[in-house]
Design an enzyme around this catalytic site. Structure first.
Site, mmCIF file in Angstrom:
data_model
loop_
_atom_site.group_PDB
_atom_site.id
_atom_site.type_symbol
_atom_site.label_atom_id
_atom_site.label_comp_id
_atom_site.label_asym_id
_atom_site.label_seq_id
_atom_site.Cartn_x
_atom_site.Cartn_y
_atom_site.Cartn_z
ATOM 1 N N ASN A 8 -2.679 2.640 11.370
ATOM 2 C CA ASN A 8 -3.540 4.005 11.389
ATOM 3 C C ASN A 8 -4.102 3.825 9.858
ATOM 4 O O ASN A 8 -3.528 4.073 8.883
ATOM 5 C CB ASN A 8 -2.407 4.913 11.283
ATOM 6 N N TRP A 9 -5.494 3.626 10.326
ATOM 7 C CA TRP A 9 -6.368 3.310 8.985
ATOM 8 C C TRP A 9 -6.983 4.736 8.278
ATOM 9 O O TRP A 9 -7.392 4.814 7.507
ATOM 10 C CB TRP A 9 -7.638 2.744 9.213
ATOM 11 N N LYS A 10 -6.673 5.759 9.131
ATOM 12 C CA LYS A 10 -6.714 7.131 8.523
ATOM 13 C C LYS A 10 -8.248 7.392 8.380
ATOM 14 O O LYS A 10 -9.087 6.515 8.947
ATOM 15 C CB LYS A 10 -5.900 7.550 7.436
ATOM 16 N N HIS A 93 -0.061 13.516 14.477
ATOM 17 C CA HIS A 93 0.157 13.148 13.198
ATOM 18 C C HIS A 93 0.379 14.161 12.177
ATOM 19 O O HIS A 93 -0.173 15.085 12.211
ATOM 20 C CB HIS A 93 -0.798 12.018 12.705
ATOM 21 N N GLU A 95 -0.524 14.627 9.223
ATOM 22 C CA GLU A 95 -1.633 15.275 8.699
ATOM 23 C C GLU A 95 -2.419 15.893 9.601
ATOM 24 O O GLU A 95 -3.371 16.687 9.220
ATOM 25 C CB GLU A 95 -2.310 13.784 8.071
ATOM 26 N N GLU A 160 8.043 9.843 12.165
ATOM 27 C CA GLU A 160 7.509 9.627 10.655
ATOM 28 C C GLU A 160 7.828 11.007 9.965
ATOM 29 O O GLU A 160 7.284 11.842 10.235
ATOM 30 C CB GLU A 160 6.049 9.491 10.832
ATOM 31 N N GLY A 166 3.267 7.630 2.793
ATOM 32 C CA GLY A 166 2.534 7.380 2.041
ATOM 33 C C GLY A 166 3.128 7.643 0.443
ATOM 34 O O GLY A 166 2.373 7.779 -0.483
ATOM 35 N N SER A 198 5.745 4.776 5.077
ATOM 36 C CA SER A 198 5.931 3.582 4.111
ATOM 37 C C SER A 198 6.418 2.444 4.285
ATOM 38 O O SER A 198 7.329 1.681 3.828
ATOM 39 C CB SER A 198 6.801 4.403 2.769
ATOM 40 N N GLY A 219 0.562 3.109 7.907
ATOM 41 C CA GLY A 219 -0.486 3.489 7.303
ATOM 42 C C GLY A 219 -1.248 2.528 6.128
ATOM 43 O O GLY A 219 -1.954 1.698 6.407
ATOM 44 N N GLY A 220 -0.660 3.122 4.916
ATOM 45 C CA GLY A 220 -1.454 2.257 3.728
ATOM 46 C C GLY A 220 -1.355 0.567 3.999
ATOM 47 O O GLY A 220 -2.539 -0.009 3.541
HETATM 48 P P1 PGA Z 1 2.178 5.100 5.179
HETATM 49 O O1 PGA Z 1 1.489 6.168 6.507
HETATM 50 O O2 PGA Z 1 2.389 3.841 6.061
HETATM 51 O O3 PGA Z 1 1.065 5.111 4.291
HETATM 52 O O4 PGA Z 1 3.306 5.964 4.665
HETATM 53 C C1 PGA Z 1 2.320 5.886 7.774
HETATM 54 C C2 PGA Z 1 1.506 7.210 8.853
HETATM 55 O O5 PGA Z 1 1.034 8.057 8.203
HETATM 56 O O6 PGA Z 1 1.063 6.839 10.109
#
Ligand code: PGA
Length: 241
Positions: A8-10, A93, A95, A160, A166, A198, A219-220
């Site tokens: 997930n590149w956000k 998600h 977010e 999640e 994050g 994470s 994510g990251g």
């Molecule tokens: P993260 O994000 O790996 O940076 O914790 C995961 C996500 O939001 O899908």
């Protein structure tokens, strides 16, 4: 079933960065036995889909509108994502739920729209730290699963924990096992359940080995090709190092 490693590149990835990442993935995905997916921002989705054409790496969106078209300024519909080359879409998600006030009812309508457009939804659920501390993690997640999935849901779920996204903190393996078993009871055997929050090369192997973990949402670490591919190798037993 091969595990699914989804990136997930956000809100990251200008064209040059996105294409460089695709080049590295195109080369590095050879010989991997897991399923791989990247979810770039909508602005580069078509280019990413073209760059990853003829590779085993799938492409997905990060959200979609419940309506197929119309007067919804700023929104992107499921048929548009499909038209741009996506096969998947992340929905609900944290977010979106916490940053944009999305409800499970809205997520469910989006999941139905995704299916109508031929996209596989990846529906995210997860409790906040306060909800976990209050002993309510399973109740929250159970409610999100119950209210976010359309009847007869075919797609993917991602657990999640909000406090793990994050932050560098991951849920303990026993907690992941308990939550995934609980979600499995509700969602059934046919729905893959990803863990997210994470996930890094250093913890991927142990998290991916937890029963009922069918892959990971990253994510990251998905913005760094070497890290993303290292996680993908952890999900590809027997593949070359
Ligand atoms: P993260 O994000 O790996 O940076 O914790 C995961 C996500 O939001 O899908």
């Amino acid at each position: 079933m091969p595990q699914l490693i989804a990136g997930n590149w956000k809100m990251n990835g200008l064209r040059a960065e996105a294409l460089a990442l695709c080049e590295a993935l195109r080369a590095g995905a050879k010989g991997l036995t897991c399923h791989l997916l990247v979810c770039p921002p909508a602005t580069v989705l078509a280019e990413v889909a073209r760059a990853l054409g003829n590779t085993p790496v799938g492409v997905g969106g990060q959200d979609c509108a419940p309506e197929p078209s119309g007067a919804y300024t700023g929104d992107i519909s499921a048929p548009m994502l499909r038209d741009a080359g996506a096969n998947f879409v992340i929905l609900g998600h944290s977010e979106r739920r916490h940053g944009h006030g999305e409800t499970s009812t809205q997520v469910r309508a989006k999941a139905e729209a995704a299916r109508r457009a031929g996209l596989t939804p990846i529906v995210c659920v997860g409790e906040t730290e306060a909800e976990r501390d209050a002993g309510g993690a399973q109740a929250v997640v159970g409610r999100q699963v119950g209210e976010s999935l359309p009847p007869g849901f075919t797609g993917v779920l991602a657990y999640e924990p909000v406090w793990a996204i994050g932050t560098g903190k991951t849920a303990g393996e026993a907690d992941v096992a308990a939550m995934h078993a609980y979600i499995r009871e509700q969602a059934g055997e046919a729905v893959p359940i990803l863990y997210g929050g994470s996930v890094k090369p250093g913890n991927a192997k142990s998290l991916l080995a937890v029963p009922n973990v069918d892959g990971a949402l990253i994510g990251g670490a998905s913005l760094n090709a070497a890290d993303f591919l290292a996680i993908a190798r952890a999900a590809s037993p027997g593949s070359p190092r």
